[in-house]
Design a protein around this motif. Structure first.
Motif, PDB file in Angstrom:
ATOM      1  N   MET A   1       0.848  -1.195   0.000  1.00 34.67           N
ATOM      2  CA  MET A   1       0.000   0.000   0.000  1.00 34.67           C
ATOM      3  C   MET A   1       0.880   1.241   0.000  1.00 34.67           C
ATOM      4  SD  MET A   1      -2.989   1.044   2.708  1.00 34.67           S
ATOM      5  CE  MET A   1      -1.867   1.172   4.082  1.00 34.67           C
ATOM      6  N   ILE A   2       0.587   2.194  -0.871  1.00 42.95           N
ATOM      7  CA  ILE A   2       1.369   3.415  -0.910  1.00 42.95           C
ATOM      8  C   ILE A   2       1.173   4.197   0.383  1.00 42.95           C
ATOM      9  CG2 ILE A   2       1.336   3.592  -3.419  1.00 42.95           C
ATOM     10  CD1 ILE A   2      -0.869   5.666  -3.177  1.00 42.95           C
ATOM     11  N   GLY A   3       2.167   5.001   0.716  1.00 41.71           N
ATOM     12  CA  GLY A   3       2.093   5.806   1.929  1.00 41.71           C
ATOM     13  C   GLY A   3       3.118   5.431   2.970  1.00 41.71           C
ATOM     14  N   ALA A   4       4.033   4.491   2.650  1.00 41.58           N
ATOM     15  CA  ALA A   4       5.086   4.147   3.598  1.00 41.58           C
ATOM     16  C   ALA A   4       6.083   5.295   3.744  1.00 41.58           C
ATOM     17  CB  ALA A   4       5.803   2.874   3.150  1.00 41.58           C
ATOM     18  N   HIS A   5       6.285   6.045   2.660  1.00 42.19           N
ATOM     19  CA  HIS A   5       7.126   7.241   2.709  1.00 42.19           C
ATOM     20  C   HIS A   5       6.551   8.249   1.718  1.00 42.19           C
ATOM     21  CE1 HIS A   5      11.468   9.083   2.785  1.00 42.19           C
ATOM     22  NE2 HIS A   5      10.513   9.981   3.002  1.00 42.19           N
ATOM     23  N   VAL A   6       6.000   9.313   2.233  1.00 39.91           N
ATOM     24  CA  VAL A   6       5.328  10.328   1.426  1.00 39.91           C
ATOM     25  C   VAL A   6       6.206  11.562   1.317  1.00 39.91           C
ATOM     26  CG1 VAL A   6       3.310  11.848   1.260  1.00 39.91           C
ATOM     27  CG2 VAL A   6       3.054   9.507   2.127  1.00 39.91           C
ATOM     28  N   ILE A   7       6.365  12.068   0.100  1.00 39.61           N
ATOM     29  CA  ILE A   7       7.051  13.342  -0.093  1.00 39.61           C
ATOM     30  C   ILE A   7       6.045  14.376  -0.582  1.00 39.61           C
ATOM     31  CG2 ILE A   7       7.824  12.643  -2.419  1.00 39.61           C
ATOM     32  CD1 ILE A   7      10.292  14.422  -1.978  1.00 39.61           C
ATOM     33  N   VAL A   8       5.991  15.499   0.096  1.00 41.84           N
ATOM     34  CA  VAL A   8       5.081  16.585  -0.252  1.00 41.84           C
ATOM     35  C   VAL A   8       5.850  17.674  -0.970  1.00 41.84           C
ATOM     36  CG1 VAL A   8       3.641  18.445   0.674  1.00 41.84           C
ATOM     37  CG2 VAL A   8       3.485  16.144   1.647  1.00 41.84           C
ATOM     38  N   GLY A   9       5.388  18.055  -2.145  1.00 42.23           N
ATOM     39  CA  GLY A   9       5.960  19.190  -2.844  1.00 42.23           C
ATOM     40  C   GLY A   9       5.361  20.462  -2.266  1.00 42.23           C
ATOM     41  N   TYR A  10       6.134  21.159  -1.438  1.00 37.79           N
ATOM     42  CA  TYR A  10       5.590  22.303  -0.700  1.00 37.79           C
ATOM     43  C   TYR A  10       5.999  23.623  -1.341  1.00 37.79           C
ATOM     44  CZ  TYR A  10       4.222  25.406   3.055  1.00 37.79           C
ATOM     45  OH  TYR A  10       3.625  26.406   3.781  1.00 37.79           O
ATOM     46  N   THR A  11       5.017  24.468  -1.526  1.00 41.30           N
ATOM     47  CA  THR A  11       5.232  25.840  -1.982  1.00 41.30           C
ATOM     48  C   THR A  11       4.482  26.758  -1.020  1.00 41.30           C
ATOM     49  OG1 THR A  11       3.333  25.545  -3.471  1.00 41.30           O
ATOM     50  CG2 THR A  11       5.530  25.271  -4.417  1.00 41.30           C
ATOM     51  N   GLY A  12       4.929  27.993  -0.936  1.00 39.35           N
ATOM     52  CA  GLY A  12       4.324  28.908   0.025  1.00 39.35           C
ATOM     53  C   GLY A  12       3.043  29.533  -0.479  1.00 39.35           C
ATOM     54  N   ASP A  13       2.140  28.718  -1.014  1.00 40.99           N
ATOM     55  CA  ASP A  13       0.854  29.221  -1.487  1.00 40.99           C
ATOM     56  C   ASP A  13      -0.241  28.251  -1.067  1.00 40.99           C
ATOM     57  OD1 ASP A  13       1.226  27.049  -3.169  1.00 40.99           O
ATOM     58  OD2 ASP A  13       1.534  28.238  -4.980  1.00 40.99           O
ATOM     59  N   ALA A  14      -1.458  28.503  -1.526  1.00 46.26           N
ATOM     60  CA  ALA A  14      -2.587  27.672  -1.110  1.00 46.26           C
ATOM     61  C   ALA A  14      -2.414  26.224  -1.548  1.00 46.26           C
ATOM     62  CB  ALA A  14      -3.888  28.245  -1.686  1.00 46.26           C
ATOM     63  N   GLY A  15      -1.907  26.009  -2.767  1.00 44.58           N
ATOM     64  CA  GLY A  15      -1.702  24.649  -3.242  1.00 44.58           C
ATOM     65  C   GLY A  15      -0.700  23.888  -2.392  1.00 44.58           C
ATOM     66  N   GLY A  16       0.341  24.568  -1.964  1.00 40.75           N
ATOM     67  CA  GLY A  16       1.329  23.928  -1.097  1.00 40.75           C
ATOM     68  C   GLY A  16       0.738  23.540   0.244  1.00 40.75           C
ATOM     69  N   ARG A  17      -0.106  24.408   0.787  1.00 42.80           N
ATOM     70  CA  ARG A  17      -0.749  24.099   2.071  1.00 42.80           C
ATOM     71  C   ARG A  17      -1.726  22.932   1.938  1.00 42.80           C
ATOM     72  NH1 ARG A  17      -0.421  29.722   2.112  1.00 42.80           N
ATOM     73  NH2 ARG A  17      -2.560  30.006   1.375  1.00 42.80           N
ATOM     74  N   ASP A  18      -2.447  22.884   0.813  1.00 41.51           N
ATOM     75  CA  ASP A  18      -3.360  21.758   0.571  1.00 41.51           C
ATOM     76  C   ASP A  18      -2.579  20.445   0.487  1.00 41.51           C
ATOM     77  OD1 ASP A  18      -5.415  23.611   0.420  1.00 41.51           O
ATOM     78  OD2 ASP A  18      -5.474  23.634  -1.768  1.00 41.51           O
ATOM     79  N   ALA A  19      -1.452  20.473  -0.234  1.00 41.42           N
ATOM     80  CA  ALA A  19      -0.632  19.266  -0.371  1.00 41.42           C
ATOM     81  C   ALA A  19      -0.081  18.832   0.982  1.00 41.42           C
ATOM     82  CB  ALA A  19       0.513  19.519  -1.351  1.00 41.42           C
ATOM     83  N   LEU A  20       0.345  19.793   1.795  1.00 39.25           N
ATOM     84  CA  LEU A  20       0.887  19.475   3.118  1.00 39.25           C
ATOM     85  C   LEU A  20      -0.180  18.830   3.994  1.00 39.25           C
ATOM     86  CD1 LEU A  20       3.354  19.696   4.995  1.00 39.25           C
ATOM     87  CD2 LEU A  20       2.453  21.923   5.740  1.00 39.25           C
ATOM     88  N   ALA A  21      -1.384  19.371   3.960  1.00 40.05           N
ATOM     89  CA  ALA A  21      -2.474  18.805   4.763  1.00 40.05           C
ATOM     90  C   ALA A  21      -2.804  17.388   4.315  1.00 40.05           C
ATOM     91  CB  ALA A  21      -3.709  19.692   4.657  1.00 40.05           C
ATOM     92  N   LEU A  22      -2.839  17.164   3.010  1.00 42.33           N
ATOM     93  CA  LEU A  22      -3.165  15.840   2.495  1.00 42.33           C
ATOM     94  C   LEU A  22      -2.048  14.842   2.787  1.00 42.33           C
ATOM     95  CD1 LEU A  22      -4.972  13.925   0.915  1.00 42.33           C
ATOM     96  CD2 LEU A  22      -3.990  14.833  -1.208  1.00 42.33           C
ATOM     97  N   GLY A  23      -0.805  15.220   2.532  1.00 41.51           N
ATOM     98  CA  GLY A  23       0.312  14.330   2.790  1.00 41.51           C
ATOM     99  C   GLY A  23       0.409  13.951   4.262  1.00 41.51           C
ATOM    100  N   THR A  24       0.163  14.924   5.141  1.00 42.45           N
ATOM    101  CA  THR A  24       0.184  14.648   6.573  1.00 42.45           C
ATOM    102  C   THR A  24      -0.917  13.671   6.959  1.00 42.45           C
ATOM    103  OG1 THR A  24       1.056  16.870   6.998  1.00 42.45           O
ATOM    104  CG2 THR A  24       0.087  15.705   8.861  1.00 42.45           C
ATOM    105  N   ALA A  25      -2.103  13.879   6.411  1.00 43.82           N
ATOM    106  CA  ALA A  25      -3.228  12.991   6.713  1.00 43.82           C
ATOM    107  C   ALA A  25      -2.939  11.560   6.274  1.00 43.82           C
ATOM    108  CB  ALA A  25      -4.498  13.509   6.041  1.00 43.82           C
ATOM    109  N   ILE A  26      -2.292  11.406   5.126  1.00 44.75           N
ATOM    110  CA  ILE A  26      -1.981  10.065   4.622  1.00 44.75           C
ATOM    111  C   ILE A  26      -1.043   9.337   5.575  1.00 44.75           C
ATOM    112  CG2 ILE A  26      -0.819   8.786   2.770  1.00 44.75           C
ATOM    113  CD1 ILE A  26      -1.799  11.078   0.900  1.00 44.75           C
ATOM    114  N   THR A  27       0.017  10.022   6.006  1.00 39.59           N
ATOM    115  CA  THR A  27       0.980   9.359   6.882  1.00 39.59           C
ATOM    116  C   THR A  27       0.403   9.103   8.274  1.00 39.59           C
ATOM    117  OG1 THR A  27       1.972  11.516   7.418  1.00 39.59           O
ATOM    118  CG2 THR A  27       2.998  10.232   5.656  1.00 39.59           C
ATOM    119  N   GLN A  28      -0.546   9.903   8.695  1.00 43.68           N
ATOM    120  CA  GLN A  28      -1.206   9.628   9.972  1.00 43.68           C
ATOM    121  C   GLN A  28      -2.010   8.338   9.908  1.00 43.68           C
ATOM    122  OE1 GLN A  28      -3.339  13.341  10.534  1.00 43.68           O
ATOM    123  NE2 GLN A  28      -1.748  14.161  11.882  1.00 43.68           N
ATOM    124  N   VAL A  29      -2.565   8.054   8.731  1.00 45.50           N
ATOM    125  CA  VAL A  29      -3.336   6.815   8.550  1.00 45.50           C
ATOM    126  C   VAL A  29      -2.409   5.622   8.363  1.00 45.50           C
ATOM    127  CG1 VAL A  29      -4.919   5.601   6.999  1.00 45.50           C
ATOM    128  CG2 VAL A  29      -5.369   7.974   7.638  1.00 45.50           C
TER     129      VAL A  29
END
Length: 264
Positions: A1-29
């Protein structure tokens, strides 16, 4: 199952924050590792400093959540994320929607376009403004009767089994194909899921005169995740989305994960 190691492409804008929230949620699960990366162009000291500032902001967003932060030099953000993912052995790259897109939809920018046509790892995109729930509620696989999708059925069924969520298989009926054949193909996919994992997958045909109408004709509750297989035109172990799948991605109201060809 994917999610053993997640890399988030972070930028200082709304898209970067959305990606960070999603990537964090995945690794929490999944309990997987999280790496937050910002890509900057070579020969640009000012942008290197800005990349570090972006990572500091991301660290402030995550607080005490364990993560590794990396600024990486590359001629393009998509290329840089793909190379970095391979180097650190990440199995999923998460990016946000490009600026200027519709709220609640995925807009493809240069970074995501590169990843969707060449990434060596699975790619997940967050719709603009997406806020993930605490737990996933369902996995949905966009199914077309071809080898790549047949392989994805068992993989996604296994993931649903491990997550303890339902599996749905959907096929688009754009009024251009034999509806009976589409139902037969979908029934075959349901049987593949059952034979591989014992999961009784839901099956649904999404009808519409175009892709957006078909996607909008079925329900997408919070916590749903849409999975697409790469095109048969993809290189081995690379992501490549065809024209139809790109339309599905742009019409989606939930995050979309794309599996590389030959993913296991």
């Amino acid at each position: 199952m994917i999610g053993a190691h997640v890399i988030v492409g972070y930028t200082g804008d709304a898209g970067g924050r959305d990606a960070l929230a999603l990537g964090t949620a995945i690794t929490q699960v999944t309990g997987g590792e999280l790496t937050v990366a910002t890509i900057y162009p070579p020969g640009s000291p000012g942008q290197a400093v800005e990349a570090q500032a972006n990572l500091a902001h991301a660290a402030g967003e995550l607080g005490e959540r364990p993560a590794e932060y990396m600024a990486f030099e590359s001629r393009g953000a998509g290329r840089g994320l793909a190379v970095l993912a391979s180097r650190i052995k990440a199995d999923l790259i998460v990016v946000g929607s490009a600026d200027g897109g519709q709220h609640g939809r995925i807009a493809i920018g240069s970074t995501s376009d590169h990843l969707l046509h060449l990434s060596p790892e699975a790619v997940m995109l967050a719709p603009a403004g997406y806020r993930p729930p605490a737990e996933p509620t369902r996995l949905t696989l966009a199914y077309v009767h071809r080898p790549q999708c047949d392989e994805a059925v068992e993989l996604v069924a296994q993931a649903a089994l491990r997550l303890g969520v339902p599996l749905r298989l959907i096929t688009l009926d754009l009024r251009t194909d034999d509806a009976g054949r589409l139902r037969d193909d979908l029934a075959l996919a349901v049987r593949l899921a059952w034979e591989g994992t014992g999961i009784e997958a839901e099956a649904e045909i999404a009808e519409g005169y175009d892709v957006a109408a078909a996607i909008g004709a079925v329900e997408w509750p919070p916590g749903d995740l849409l999975v697409c297989a790469s095109s048969e035109d993809a290189q081995a172990h690379r992501v490549f989305l065809g024209e139809l799948a790109m339309k599905v991605l742009r019409a989606s109201v939930c995050p979309v994960a794309v599996l590389p060809r030959g993913f296991n």
